[in-house]
Scaffold this motif. Sequence first.
Motif, PDB file in Angstrom:
ATOM      1  N   HIS A 120     -82.894  -8.397  -4.559  1.00  7.59           N
ATOM      2  CA  HIS A 120     -82.004  -8.423  -5.733  1.00  7.59           C
ATOM      3  C   HIS A 120     -81.372  -9.807  -5.918  1.00  7.59           C
ATOM      4  CE1 HIS A 120     -82.018  -4.503  -7.510  1.00  7.59           C
ATOM      5  NE2 HIS A 120     -81.802  -3.884  -6.366  1.00  7.59           N
ATOM      6  N   SER A 141     -75.451  -2.337  -6.927  1.00 11.22           N
ATOM      7  CA  SER A 141     -76.599  -1.497  -7.276  1.00 11.22           C
ATOM      8  C   SER A 141     -76.214  -0.040  -7.089  1.00 11.22           C
ATOM      9  CB  SER A 141     -77.785  -1.860  -6.377  1.00 11.22           C
ATOM     10  OG  SER A 141     -77.521  -1.428  -5.070  1.00 11.22           O
ATOM     11  N   ASP A 307     -84.587  -2.290 -10.109  1.00 13.22           N
ATOM     12  CA  ASP A 307     -85.633  -2.465  -9.102  1.00 13.22           C
ATOM     13  C   ASP A 307     -86.970  -2.926  -9.697  1.00 13.22           C
ATOM     14  OD1 ASP A 307     -83.750  -1.718  -7.317  1.00 13.22           O
ATOM     15  OD2 ASP A 307     -84.556   0.292  -6.937  1.00 13.22           O
TER      16      ASP A 307
HETATM   17 ZN    ZN Z   1     -82.145  -1.919  -6.067  1.00 12.94          ZN
END
Ligand code: ZN
Length: 339
Positions: A120, A141, A307
Motif C-alpha cells: 500500500h 485500510s 487492493d
Molecule cells: Zn489492502
Amino acid sequence: MTVKNGILLALESSCDETSAAIVADGRNVLSNIISSQVPIHQKYKGVVPEIASRCHTQCIAAVTEEAVRGAGLEYGDIGAVAVTSGPGLVGGLLVGVSFAKGLAYSLGVPVIGVHHIEGHISANYITNKQLEPPFLALVVSGGHSHIVLCRDYCSYELIGRTRDDAAGEAFDKVARVLGLPYPGGIHIDRLAKEGNPEAFHFHSVLARQDNFDFSFSGIKTGIINLVHKLEQNGEPVPVADIAASFQQFVCGVLCEKTVKAARLYGMKSVVLAGGVAANSQLRSMLAEQCRVNGMSFFCPEPVLCTDNAAMIGCAGYYRLQKGFVSDLALNADAAMSLF
Ligand code: ZN
Ligand code: KG4
C-alpha cells in the motif's frame, strides 16, 4: 539483485480482490488486472473467507494470463514474481503464494514475498514518480490504521496505530448501520457530500491525547446508539448528515495526528496509503494541512489505493533491489509483521 528485463509479475489475493500486474523497473505499470469479489460477498455484508479462497483459486490463472498478455509480454519475459505473503486471510494468501512459487519455479526466476502494507505504501511510488524516502505515511485500510516512518526503501518504524477498529472497518460498520451496501467506505464518501458535517458532534478521549494512536470503536458505538434511539422514537434517520459528521470527525483525527507526527519527526513529506486513502475528504483535508505546514503531500491515484497487484510489484522490486529474496519455503503468514 537485478531483475531480468526489470519486469516483475505481481500477485495479490489477501482479501477479496484477485489481482495480477506487470510492473517494469519498479514504477512503470504495464498491466494491473483486478478481479473483485465484492458482488459475491455483498449479500453477506462482509467478506466470507472460505468463499474468498475458492474465488481466488478459480480465477488466479486467468487473471495472471490477462496481466501478461495485456502488457504485451510472454511468460519468458518475466524476471521475478512478487506476491503478498501476509497479512490477510490465510486461505487467499495461500492461493497467491502457492501460485507464485509454482510459476517462479517453472520460469526459473526468483520469488519475493511482500507485506501487504508495504505494498500500500509503495503505491505512492507509482503515482508520484519523484517520491523518494524519507517520508511519513498514514496507512488506512480495512484492517490497519498506522502512522509509519519510512526512512528508506524497505525500512519502516511504527509510530502510531489503532487501539481497536481500523479506519476502514469503522467506515464499513457505520455504513452497515446506515443501511448502505458493503464495503461502505465509498458509499459514506458519496453520501457525505449531501450532508451537513456539523449536524452531529463526536469526541474521542484518545483524539485529544498526546500520542499517535487512534480509536474508532467509540464513535462507531455512538452512531449505532444514535440510530437505534431515533428509530425507537419513530424519528427519521438523517443518514447523509450522520455520514458527513462521521467522516469529518474521522478525517480530522487522522490528519491532526499525522501532521503532528510529521512535525515531531522532522518529515518534510507525508504520504497517504490504503483503501481509505481513496476518500475524497481525507485526501483534500490532509493535502491542505500539509500545505499549511509547509510539507509535501502525496497519495496514489484512487485505483491504486484499494487492493491491487501493481503496488505489490513495486514493493517487490525495491525489496529485490535491497537484496531480499524468498525461496520455495515461502509461506502465507496471516499475521505477518512489518515492524
Ligand atoms: Zn489492502
Ligand atoms: O486496502 P483495502 O482495499 O483492503 C484492506 O487491505 O483492508 O481497503 C478496503 C477499505 C474498506 O474498509 C473500504 O470501505 C475502504 O477501504 N474504502 C473507503 C473508500 N474506498 C474504500 N473508505 C472511505 N472512503 C472511500 N472512498
